[in-house]
Design an enzyme around this catalytic site. Structure first.
Site, mmCIF file in Angstrom:
data_model
loop_
_atom_site.group_PDB
_atom_site.id
_atom_site.type_symbol
_atom_site.label_atom_id
_atom_site.label_comp_id
_atom_site.label_asym_id
_atom_site.label_seq_id
_atom_site.Cartn_x
_atom_site.Cartn_y
_atom_site.Cartn_z
ATOM 1 C CG LEU A 87 -7.558 9.784 16.808
ATOM 2 C CD1 LEU A 87 -6.306 10.043 15.668
ATOM 3 C CD2 LEU A 87 -7.458 10.589 18.050
ATOM 4 C CE LYS A 90 -7.276 -2.040 2.257
ATOM 5 N NZ LYS A 90 -7.269 -0.678 2.893
HETATM 6 O O1 PAF Z 1 -11.409 -3.621 5.285
HETATM 7 C C1 PAF Z 1 -10.754 -4.622 5.775
HETATM 8 O O2 PAF Z 1 -11.036 -5.177 6.672
HETATM 9 C C2 PAF Z 1 -9.340 -4.766 5.259
HETATM 10 O O3 PAF Z 1 -9.042 -3.665 4.200
HETATM 11 C C3 PAF Z 1 -9.167 -6.090 4.765
HETATM 12 C C4 PAF Z 1 -7.752 -6.275 3.878
HETATM 13 C C5 PAF Z 1 -10.259 -6.776 4.006
HETATM 14 C C6 PAF Z 1 -8.751 -7.146 5.794
HETATM 15 O O4 PAF Z 1 -9.662 -7.348 6.652
#
Ligand code: PAF
Length: 288
Positions: free
Chosen positions: A7, A159
């Site tokens: 959480l 990502k």
């Molecule tokens: O891990 C993170 O902080 C986020 O995935 C990102 C996209 C880099 C934005 O801060």
């Protein structure tokens, strides 16, 4: 029907969307507090959860939201189908290897924990595979923007490329995400890290849905004022997820015959920083 493991910022955000759709999820968490609060769209709201030691067998989906390096601890409490909401590469693979089942998911909402309150910063979306259709319906009914795709892998790698570019550079410079755009050296490092991650993904046969360098710069611009999760970990003296981000790019690259020297250097620098911080904390504790 829904369970959440962990959480922190993302787990709380998922619980919030499920609450809005009328569900009170079962939750396994180490962060025991009297109440869990989220600040979203200017409002502070208490998130309702049913805390349990392990998820009951009636749970259809276990939403795994622990940090990637804590995945091992989640294995024993999972019920139903695990859906893994983690940064980087490695956690989902471990779950699939041990349990024989697991679905990947990607969250692009910016959520951060400030003290005991999780704050939703900026818009984003949740990307889920077709097999998690009921979960997608529930999150959408709770107000989340959800995209269903036939294969999450390209989004997970995109990502990861973005995180490989922004997270270590901001953690090392102790700067907001905007530094990746404003400082030409930081930008060159971030672009090279994203490019290498893209090359590894390509060699693994993963077709990214966007150019990784352009995406990293786009995300840096959209989150210019945010502190990356890796910088937040460093500032809080916590372990970072660098092994699962830059470390995973290097490892998977080597397995596939692609070198990723910038990711390797960034990985080593963040590991050195983690070690340095725990050293300082140790000295402060033994002196104080
Ligand atoms: O891990 C993170 O902080 C986020 O995935 C990102 C996209 C880099 C934005 O801060």
């Amino acid at each position: 029907m829904f369970g959440i493991i962990g959480l922190g910022a993302i787990g709380t955000l998922l619980a919030y969307f499920l609450n809005k759709a009328g569900h009170v999820p079962y939750v396994v968490t180490r962060t025991r507090r009297s109440k869990y609060v989220i600040k979203a769209w200017g409002l502070e709201e208490v998130v309702e959860v049913a805390l349990v030691e392990r998820l009951p067998p009636t749970v259809r989906y276990s939403l795994v939201a622990v940090k990637a390096y804590d995945t091992e601890s989640a294995l024993g409490v999972i019920a139903g189908i695990p859906v893994v909401f983690q940064n980087g590469i490695g956690g989902l693979e471990l779950i699939k290897e041990r349990l024989g089942v697991g679905l990947g998911a990607v969250v692009t909402y910016g959520a951060a924990r400030a003290g005991d309150i999780v704050e939703l910063r900026g818009l984003g979306e949740i990307i889920l595979p077709e097999e998690a259709g009921d979960l997608a319906d529930a999150l959408r009914a709770g107000g989340a923007s959800v995209k269903i795709v036939p294969d999450v892998e390209p989004y997970r790698w995109l990502k990861t490329a973005v995180n490989a570019a922004i997270n270590p550079v901001t953690a090392l410079l102790r700067a907001k995400n905007g530094v990746v755009l404003d400082n030409p050296y930081a930008r060159a490092l971030a672009e090279a890290a994203a490019r290498e991650a893209g090359a590894v993904a390509e060699r693994l046969g993963v077709r990214l849905p966007a150019d990784p360098v352009e995406e990293a710069l786009r995300v840096a611009a959209a989150t210019r004022e945010n502190y990356s999760s890796m910088l937040q970990d460093v500032l809080a003296g916590r372990r970072t997820e660098v092994d699962y981000i830059n470390g995973a790019v290097v490892r998977r690259g080597r397995e596939a015959g692609v070198e990723a020297p910038i990711n390797y250097a960034l990985w080593m620098a963040v590991k050195a920083l983690e070690g340095y911080i725990s050293d300082v904390q140790y000295r402060q504790r033994s002196e104080g």
